[in-house]
Design a protein around this motif. Sequence first.
Motif, PDB file in Angstrom:
ATOM      1  N   GLY A 159       0.794  -1.227   0.000  1.00  0.00           N
ATOM      2  CA  GLY A 159       0.000   0.000   0.000  1.00  0.00           C
ATOM      3  C   GLY A 159       0.824   1.274   0.000  1.00  0.00           C
ATOM      4  N   SER A 160       2.140   1.174  -0.206  1.00  0.00           N
ATOM      5  CA  SER A 160       2.972   2.378  -0.128  1.00  0.00           C
ATOM      6  C   SER A 160       2.934   3.192  -1.415  1.00  0.00           C
ATOM      7  CB  SER A 160       4.418   1.997   0.212  1.00  0.00           C
ATOM      8  OG  SER A 160       4.945   1.164  -0.796  1.00  0.00           O
ATOM      9  N   THR A 172       1.978   0.763  -7.170  1.00  0.00           N
ATOM     10  CA  THR A 172       1.116   0.692  -8.347  1.00  0.00           C
ATOM     11  C   THR A 172       0.798   2.091  -8.867  1.00  0.00           C
ATOM     12  OG1 THR A 172       0.189  -1.295  -7.391  1.00  0.00           O
ATOM     13  CG2 THR A 172      -1.046  -0.298  -9.191  1.00  0.00           C
ATOM     14  N   GLU A 181       8.719  -4.883 -10.704  1.00  0.00           N
ATOM     15  CA  GLU A 181       8.021  -4.562  -9.463  1.00  0.00           C
ATOM     16  C   GLU A 181       7.997  -5.788  -8.557  1.00  0.00           C
ATOM     17  OE1 GLU A 181       3.808  -4.062  -9.589  1.00  0.00           O
ATOM     18  OE2 GLU A 181       3.750  -3.224  -7.574  1.00  0.00           O
ATOM     19  N   THR A 192       5.951   8.773  -1.077  1.00  0.00           N
ATOM     20  CA  THR A 192       4.607   8.897  -1.636  1.00  0.00           C
ATOM     21  C   THR A 192       3.664   9.550  -0.611  1.00  0.00           C
ATOM     22  OG1 THR A 192       3.955   6.748  -0.781  1.00  0.00           O
ATOM     23  CG2 THR A 192       4.952   6.775  -2.972  1.00  0.00           C
ATOM     24  N   LYS A 193       2.507   9.955  -1.075  1.00  0.00           N
ATOM     25  CA  LYS A 193       1.424  10.490  -0.215  1.00  0.00           C
ATOM     26  C   LYS A 193       1.862  11.726   0.576  1.00  0.00           C
ATOM     27  CE  LYS A 193      -0.237   5.775   0.144  1.00  0.00           C
ATOM     28  NZ  LYS A 193      -0.970   4.769   0.864  1.00  0.00           N
ATOM     29  N   ASP A 213       1.082  14.493  -0.179  1.00  0.00           N
ATOM     30  CA  ASP A 213      -0.060  15.413  -0.216  1.00  0.00           C
ATOM     31  C   ASP A 213      -0.939  15.262   1.020  1.00  0.00           C
ATOM     32  OD1 ASP A 213      -0.455  12.841  -1.412  1.00  0.00           O
ATOM     33  OD2 ASP A 213      -2.459  13.451  -2.037  1.00  0.00           O
ATOM     34  N   VAL A 214      -0.890  14.120   1.682  1.00  0.00           N
ATOM     35  CA  VAL A 214      -1.769  13.925   2.840  1.00  0.00           C
ATOM     36  C   VAL A 214      -1.006  13.817   4.168  1.00  0.00           C
ATOM     37  CG1 VAL A 214      -3.744  12.918   1.618  1.00  0.00           C
ATOM     38  CG2 VAL A 214      -1.865  11.430   2.321  1.00  0.00           C
ATOM     39  N   ALA A 237       3.878  12.975  -4.882  1.00  0.00           N
ATOM     40  CA  ALA A 237       2.469  12.692  -4.610  1.00  0.00           C
ATOM     41  C   ALA A 237       1.838  12.102  -5.866  1.00  0.00           C
ATOM     42  CB  ALA A 237       1.753  13.970  -4.197  1.00  0.00           C
ATOM     43  N   HIS A 238       1.047  11.063  -5.701  1.00  0.00           N
ATOM     44  CA  HIS A 238       0.327  10.405  -6.802  1.00  0.00           C
ATOM     45  C   HIS A 238       1.250  10.035  -7.958  1.00  0.00           C
ATOM     46  CE1 HIS A 238      -3.504  11.063  -4.863  1.00  0.00           C
ATOM     47  NE2 HIS A 238      -3.180  12.329  -4.676  1.00  0.00           N
TER      48      HIS A 238
END
Length: 407
Positions: free
Chosen positions: A25-26, A29, A109, A170-171, A173-174, A200-201
């Motif tokens: 979930g990091s 993808t 991956e 990653t992330k 932004d949050v 981010a994204h």
Amino acid sequence: MQRLSGETPVTSPRLPVSVLTGFLGSGKTTLLQALLRHPAMARTAVIINEFGEVGLDHLLVAKASENMVLMDSGCLCCTIRGDLVDTLRDLFLKRVRGEVPDFERVVVETTGLADPAPIIHTLMTDPLLAARFRLDGVIATVDAAHGSSQLDRQPESVKQAAVADRIVLTKTDVAAPAATVALMKRLNAINPAAPIIPAAHGAIDPAVLFDAGLYNPETKSPDVVRWLREEAYRDEQARGHDHHEDGHHGHEHHEHGEHGHDHTHDDHHHDHEHEHEHEHGDHCAADCGHDHHHHDANRHDDHIRAFCMVIDRRVPWNGFVDFMEALIAQGGDNLLRVKGLLNVQESDLPVVVHGVQHMFHPPVRLEEWPSEDQRTKLVFITRDLGPTVIEPLFNSLVWGEGEAPAA
Ligand SMILES: Nc1nc2c(ncn2[C@@H]2O[C@H](COP(=O)(O)OP(=O)(O)OP(=O)(O)O)[C@@H](O)[C@H]2O)c(=O)[nH]1
């Protein structure tokens, strides 16, 4: 580890392979989806586990075979068939026969929980692959929002960050900005040489992810200074001196011939952290964003050491191999990453070594020294294995100094 005769030729034009790893979930993808759309990814073959995971439908141009599809960016995407060796061989044959576009790099991956080491080992040591492919680097995604608690609880996530050549945050932004800054410091302490790139994204320039290996495609020659980044370990150790009031000191010390030998011109210098045991009081949460160094038994990265050794004397290659083999026997699993540039007695040319846990790439002899500095430099990222163990082992097996520590 090989004797010095079997080096890989420096100039062989092999296709670079990057390994994309990161905790469940990091954002692997999401990053891949963004990369697959990117025009700069044309001439890249991406190997994933399943097409469904990446959701390719809207990017898909043509199906090349049952497990290969072509994206509108020109990028080729394929799923693993058998194992990685079979998949890469199949891909290479199709490329030679003109059945797929003439890709010039590969991204693999790994699954979320997976330990990236076996894939790295395969790429480093499989003789069939070695003729056609080379490991370019390891890219690890780390979740800016949850990465800190994952580092606390999941040894695999620490290992993924430790073996990475590039860390994609990653992330962002949050995540709370202060927590992101604290996480970046933590990641830098685990792996001082890996650039940490916020994205981010999946918004990232693919160029910053690639060409992390020893070979610089721009100069078409090895760029060992950029690859080793030994100064990053020194910088991190120096920072450790300022910040780690709780007992971690980064410093350089110079050992002089303590054993009655005449070593006054041949000192070996070691930069390292001392290891101390401490009692600890209460801590605030791992994600608190405060700039302090927790020393919690549950924090897996407190078991990680990143340090370098700089050695002035020319090193006997066989002694070095004995040292590495003893180190591997003693704690191979905890030797997360070793890189080195060696000035060996047997050759006037430098030799490069690179290992992940118990597996080492065949040594590479360079055609020239990268700079005037011809000292041997070794960088280590280890778990529960500090310089206080590694240095005496080196001194014993390379110089015959002191008692050989029990292996
Ligand atoms: N806000 C935000 N959400 C993100 C970002 N990157 C990924 N996500 C979300 O995080 C969740 C997990 O992302 P994935 O890209 O599936 O992560 P993964 O590493 O591929 O996951 P596994 O395949 O399960 O290991 C999804 O809901 C994504 O939409 C980001 O940069 N910002």
